[in-house]
Design a protein around this motif. Structure first.
Motif, PDB file in Angstrom:
ATOM      1  N   THR A 191       8.520  14.353 -27.982  1.00 31.06           N
ATOM      2  CA  THR A 191       9.681  15.048 -28.527  1.00 31.06           C
ATOM      3  C   THR A 191      10.716  15.063 -27.423  1.00 31.06           C
ATOM      4  N   GLU A 192      11.997  15.045 -27.801  1.00 35.35           N
ATOM      5  CA  GLU A 192      13.073  14.998 -26.819  1.00 35.35           C
ATOM      6  C   GLU A 192      14.014  16.173 -27.047  1.00 35.35           C
ATOM      7  N   ILE A 193      14.365  16.872 -25.965  1.00 31.73           N
ATOM      8  CA  ILE A 193      15.399  17.910 -26.054  1.00 31.73           C
ATOM      9  C   ILE A 193      16.572  17.437 -25.211  1.00 31.73           C
ATOM     10  N   PHE A 194      17.703  17.250 -25.903  1.00 27.87           N
ATOM     11  CA  PHE A 194      18.837  16.474 -25.417  1.00 27.87           C
ATOM     12  C   PHE A 194      20.016  17.403 -25.131  1.00 27.87           C
ATOM     13  N   THR A 195      20.676  17.252 -23.972  1.00 18.89           N
ATOM     14  CA  THR A 195      21.820  18.097 -23.603  1.00 18.89           C
ATOM     15  C   THR A 195      23.010  17.221 -23.222  1.00 18.89           C
ATOM     16  N   VAL A 224      23.018  21.255 -27.231  1.00 17.40           N
ATOM     17  CA  VAL A 224      21.613  20.829 -27.128  1.00 17.40           C
ATOM     18  C   VAL A 224      21.124  20.418 -28.512  1.00 17.40           C
ATOM     19  N   PHE A 225      20.338  19.325 -28.595  1.00 24.70           N
ATOM     20  CA  PHE A 225      19.821  18.844 -29.879  1.00 24.70           C
ATOM     21  C   PHE A 225      18.387  18.348 -29.669  1.00 24.70           C
ATOM     22  N   VAL A 226      17.560  18.462 -30.696  1.00 29.66           N
ATOM     23  CA  VAL A 226      16.149  18.062 -30.589  1.00 29.66           C
ATOM     24  C   VAL A 226      15.865  16.852 -31.465  1.00 29.66           C
ATOM     25  N   LYS A 229       9.214  14.237 -32.151  1.00 27.82           N
ATOM     26  CA  LYS A 229       8.342  13.144 -31.695  1.00 27.82           C
ATOM     27  C   LYS A 229       8.170  12.053 -32.747  1.00 27.82           C
ATOM     28  N   SER A 248      17.994  14.463 -20.957  1.00 30.71           N
ATOM     29  CA  SER A 248      16.968  14.953 -21.874  1.00 30.71           C
ATOM     30  C   SER A 248      15.687  15.206 -21.130  1.00 30.71           C
ATOM     31  N   SER A 251       8.580  15.247 -23.858  1.00 35.15           N
ATOM     32  CA  SER A 251       7.265  15.867 -23.748  1.00 35.15           C
ATOM     33  C   SER A 251       6.131  14.872 -23.523  1.00 35.15           C
TER      34      SER A 251
END
Ligand code: NAG
Ligand code: NAG
Length: 292
Positions: A191-195, A224-226, A229, A248, A251
């Motif tokens: 999973t990616e958490i992007f800023t 921020v956007f998710v 996965k 980003s 995980s």
């Protein structure tokens, strides 16, 4: 669309599969394994006889992402600017979790001959702060003119920081030229958490079959956007004059990147144009153009 049919038996249908992490979909004896998250296909080369196969899948609900549906048939559609740039044509034309660590750390011994899932641990008495460090200069702009789609990805994973081994995390910096694109891709293991650090980006991801729903948004500096996965996602710099930058967290110590255009049209050796023409329901000439 293409001449084939799937019956997938998952936990939604057979409750007994819950928590067992396996499900069933159906050649007599030849066996073949498709590793988790990698793009794969089957094609019946016989023009006269139908064929049938059974597959076991290591999830109670494996989900299918059909590239043609997710990329070209999402609801709503992905902008044709994004797809034209990703596939380098004119506008006219799945998934895993990392096992939890069983010790404080397991710094990767990148030279070990031992083959395990991830890397063997270095002797802890020999571990130092430098095993958890990299002077990565993630504050410095990257060159976005090399790559045809106008983006540059700097991924800091276990290969750069051996201390990330078994910890299930990594970081990336992405630089975008004006109108630069990070083309549709998936991370099979993260999973990616992007800023957004600078600029304005149009981002989105597409759900698995059958809905192929596009979730998209325009992000500004600080937003921020998710990206969940395994799902196909992209980012596009809407500004024709200014570059953009994002970072980003992912995980996985080794998230993996599967870029759809490269895996489908630029595999080595190429996937037969018969298969791609049928999958995308277009003339073989268009496939030959995309593979060129
Ligand atoms: C520690 O590292 C040194 C230098 O890399 C190496 O020679 C030595 O064998 C290592 N010791 C252990 C216990 O792994
Ligand atoms: C990314 O940027 C670095 C540093 O500016 C450059 O050396 C490299 O060639 C670029 N890579 C790609 C794929 O654009």
């Amino acid at each position: 669309m293409a001449s084939s049919n799937f019956f997938l038996l998952t936990a939604l249908i057979a409750f007994g599969l819950n928590t067992l992490g396996i499900s069933v979909t159906t050649n007599s004896s030849p066996r073949f394994v498709f590793p988790r998250g990698l793009i794969h296909f089957q094609f019946n080369p016989n023009p006269y006889n139908p064929t049938v196969a059974i597959a076991a899948l290591s999830s109670q609900n494996p989900s299918a992402i059909t590239i043609t549906n997710a990329v070209f048939g999402s609801k709503p559609p992905i902008y044709d600017d994004v797809l034209a740039k990703a596939f380098q044509v004119d506008k006219k034309t799945a998934i895993a979790a990392e096992p939890s660590p069983l010790q404080d750390f397991c710094v990767a011994d990148l030279n070990s001959a031992v083959r395990v899932n991830g890397f063997a641990c270095k002797n802890p008495t020999n571990v130092s702060a430098d095993d958890f460090f990299k002077a990565a200069m993630l504050d410095k702009p990257r060159d976005t003119t090399v790559n045809k789609v106008g983006s540059n990805i700097t991924l800091i994973n276990v290969m750069q920081i051996p201390g990330l081994n078994t910890l299930g995390i990594s970081i990336v910096r992405v630089d975008y030229a004006p109108l630069g694109l990070n083309p549709p891709h998936t991370h099979p293991r993260a999973t990616e958490i992007f800023t957004v650090l600078e600029g304005t980006l149009y981002v989105g991801f597409v759900t698995s079959n059958p809905d192929n729903k596009l979730f998209s948004k325009v992000l500004n500096k600080g937003d921020v956007f998710v990206f969940p996965k395994g799902l196909i996602h992209f980012q596009f710099n809407l500004d024709p004059h200014k570059s953009a930058v994002a970072t980003s967290a992912l995980s996985s110590q080794n998230p993996g990147i599967i870029t759809i255009a490269n895996t489908v049209f630029r595999s080595n050796p190429p996937i037969s144009d018969d298969i791609l023409a049928k999958a995308f329901q277009v003339d073989k000439k268009i496939i030959d153009l995309l593979q060129a």
